[in-house]
Design an enzyme around this catalytic site. Sequence first.
Site, PDB file in Angstrom:
ATOM      1  N   LEU A 182       0.826  -1.188  -0.016  1.00  0.00           N
ATOM      2  CA  LEU A 182      -0.059  -0.149  -0.112  1.00  0.00           C
ATOM      3  C   LEU A 182       0.867   1.241  -0.026  1.00  0.00           C
ATOM      4  CD1 LEU A 182      -2.862  -1.047   2.330  1.00  0.00           C
ATOM      5  CD2 LEU A 182      -2.969  -1.033   0.010  1.00  0.00           C
ATOM      6  N   HIS A 183       1.564   1.374  -1.026  1.00  0.00           N
ATOM      7  CA  HIS A 183       2.586   2.532  -1.279  1.00  0.00           C
ATOM      8  C   HIS A 183       2.116   3.930  -0.934  1.00  0.00           C
ATOM      9  CE1 HIS A 183       5.459  -0.306  -3.057  1.00  0.00           C
ATOM     10  NE2 HIS A 183       4.640  -0.656  -4.315  1.00  0.00           N
ATOM     11  N   ASP A 184       1.013   4.263  -1.944  1.00  0.00           N
ATOM     12  CA  ASP A 184       0.534   5.666  -1.655  1.00  0.00           C
ATOM     13  C   ASP A 184      -0.396   5.682  -0.475  1.00  0.00           C
ATOM     14  OD1 ASP A 184      -0.037   5.653  -5.413  1.00  0.00           O
ATOM     15  OD2 ASP A 184       1.635   6.129  -4.157  1.00  0.00           O
TER      16      ASP A 184
END
Length: 317
Positions: free
Chosen positions: A235-237
Amino acid sequence: MIPIILDVDTGVDDALALGLALTARELSVMAVTTVAGNVDLEQTTRNSRRVLDWLGAAAVPVAAGASRPLLRPHSDARPSHGPDGLGGASLPTRQSGPILDATAPEVIVRTARRYAGRLRVVCLGPLTNVAMAVRLEPRLPVLIERLVVMGGAFAVSGNVTPVAEFNVWSDPEAASIVIEAGFDAVWVGLDVTTIIRLTRVEWERLARLPHATARLVYEVSRWAFEECRVESYALHDPLAVAVAARPELVAGERARLAVMTSPEEKRGQTLYVPDTNATDVVATKVDAEAFLRLFRNSLGLADGNERVTARSAVDAP
Ligand code: RIB
Ligand code: CA
């Protein structure tokens, strides 16, 4: 409430980041600016507007930005985000919200002037729009309170090449301009984002939750779990958005940064030298449990949650 702009290349995790930004009580989304990245500009803009509309936040204005990096051709990330960039989500295609005539860099500059010293810009795609905004308004680093950048791979391997993370690799010249501009910036790189994952078990549990935010997470995740057949994805962003709301979720160190633009095999490599006087902070540790609580609670992903309604700038005080 912290006024923010989200600069996005919507994409699967950008869509989840939009959902978190609209539901986290600390944040007020003033605008969404789009850039070519995971998919082309037309698609990132369409995807962003679809997500806003689906979450009842069509009032949030959207401005389109760069259709390609400053000096290089656009390279997408469709294998990770699906042909439409939204994971093949079965969601309405309605895009009823306003799309501004002004360009993304113009909207970033105008909003920064309006909220002088208070605006946080959360960069979730290639940094082309922000670099162009700095060219438009050299005072931007003073006007913007903080930049939160999902980008870089500082002490870990990259995700496009062994040394480079996608957002920085896509437009290393833009990343260099942003670094050289001297923003107060927190760099939320792969060092911490790859620790934060949505698992198949969590995804399957969402299938029975009816409200819009849970359906968003479930639908955009189809590509990862049904086509790519992974057991989890990063869940980078959403982590970058969470850091804009609650900076204490990560620990980091102040450092002087640089980005390689050549040779090609080094393109997008992010280098850092610890320096307590630097304006950039590289996130090195993350409180994963605290993030997941924020993510689940804001989006209403725990079983039995009340319906979660997104709040747009129009509703914000
Ligand atoms: O490297 C991860 C980043 O690249 C994320 O922002 C993802 O959406 C892609 O843009
Ligand atoms: Ca992104």
